[in-house]
Scaffold this active site. Structure first.
Site, PDB file in Angstrom:
ATOM      1  N   ASP A  71      80.507  37.374  47.534  1.00 55.18           N
ATOM      2  CA  ASP A  71      80.358  36.610  48.775  1.00 55.18           C
ATOM      3  C   ASP A  71      80.471  37.593  49.924  1.00 55.18           C
ATOM      4  O   ASP A  71      81.253  38.541  49.851  1.00 55.18           O
ATOM      5  CB  ASP A  71      81.461  35.539  48.866  1.00 55.18           C
ATOM      6  N   TYR A 131      90.349  32.059  48.548  1.00 51.80           N
ATOM      7  CA  TYR A 131      88.969  32.266  48.091  1.00 51.80           C
ATOM      8  C   TYR A 131      88.485  33.652  48.477  1.00 51.80           C
ATOM      9  O   TYR A 131      87.905  34.376  47.649  1.00 51.80           O
ATOM     10  CB  TYR A 131      88.055  31.194  48.688  1.00 51.80           C
ATOM     11  N   ARG A 135      72.844  24.080  41.383  1.00 51.96           N
ATOM     12  CA  ARG A 135      72.860  24.950  42.538  1.00 51.96           C
ATOM     13  C   ARG A 135      72.370  26.366  42.195  1.00 51.96           C
ATOM     14  O   ARG A 135      71.338  26.529  41.541  1.00 51.96           O
ATOM     15  CB  ARG A 135      74.253  24.932  43.185  1.00 51.96           C
TER      16      ARG A 135
END
Length: 247
Positions: free
Chosen positions: A142, A155, A12
């Protein structure tokens, strides 16, 4: 030639980052369970330039694992100049269903390991600055570190911590090591969860550029921070097509 360690580099985003940095670095491919994929990538890169890629295994389960990986990486070619903290666990933990193991996995891979690996490699990263080029850490953050994702509170908390860790380490390790982060948006759909077409369409509607990005978009941004941004430190670059404007 400088040496880069990329965690979670067998697949990935990590795989794309390793290929991109290999253009002008020797690369160490860290993997946890994807031994075959890691070796295939090493063989591919060594076919391009001999003795330019190697694979190292680590669970990255705690400080001792991080220290051992750092020692092995330094021994590979005599030092590590670039660290990309890419390895990451990702799965939902809705309130009422989360447990301590979920906490340990998500905080451990997304926050604890990046800190202890950065700490273990700090001296090696700084040593390269003697040649006039600062050492470099790039953390994979993120966009949901700032705007939470439903059903993923642990998360999101881990990535929020990683953003602050990026800024803290940029201050702590200056001036010999630069530390930045990349915050991906919709790049690759998650492997652990099934995202139906309706949900994908809903996400795409919120992206001003009206499309998903690619792993290469992330890899090129990482390479920019590593090789072309000597006066950038403590920053988080969102690579998300503008989605953070519309969450």
């Amino acid at each position: 030639m400088r040496n880069a360690l990329i965690t979670g580099a067998a697949a990935r985003l990590g795989r794309a980052i390793a290929r991109e940095l290999h253009r002008d670095h020797r690369v160490i491919i860290h993997y946890r369970s994807s031994a075959t994929a890691a070796q295939q990538l090493v063989d591919e890169l060594n076919a391009i330039r001999p003795d330019s890629a190697a694979a190292l295994h680590s669970e990255l389960a705690g400080a001792a694992d991080c220290e051992q990986l750092a020692e092995q990486a330094i021994r590979q070619w005599g030092g590590v100049d670039v660290l990309v903290n890419n390895a990451s666990a990702f799965f939902p933990t809705p309130v009422g269903r989360a447990n301590e193991d979920h906490w340990d996995q998500l905080i451990g891979s997304n926050l604890k390991a990046p800190f202890f690996l950065s700490q273990a490699l700090a001296e090696s990263l700084a040593r390269g600055s003697n040649s006039g080029i600062s050492g470099c850490i790039v953390n994979m953050a993120d966009i949901h570190a700032e705007r939470p994702m439903p059903r993923h509170p642990i998360y999101c908390a881990a990535k929020a911590g990683l953003v602050m860790l990026t800024k803290s380490l940029a201050l702590e390790l200056a001036p010999r090591v630069r530390v930045n982060a990349v915050a991906p948006g919709a790049i690759l759909w998650p492997e652990q969860e099934t995202v139906d077409e309706a949900a994908k369409a809903q996400i795409l509607e919120r992206i001003p550029l009206a499309r998903t990005g690619s792993a290469d978009d992330i890899a090129r941004t990482v390479r920019f921070l590593v090789s072309e941004a000597p006066y950038i430190s403590g920053q988080v670059i969102a690579v998300d097509g503008g989605r953070n404007l519309n969450i």
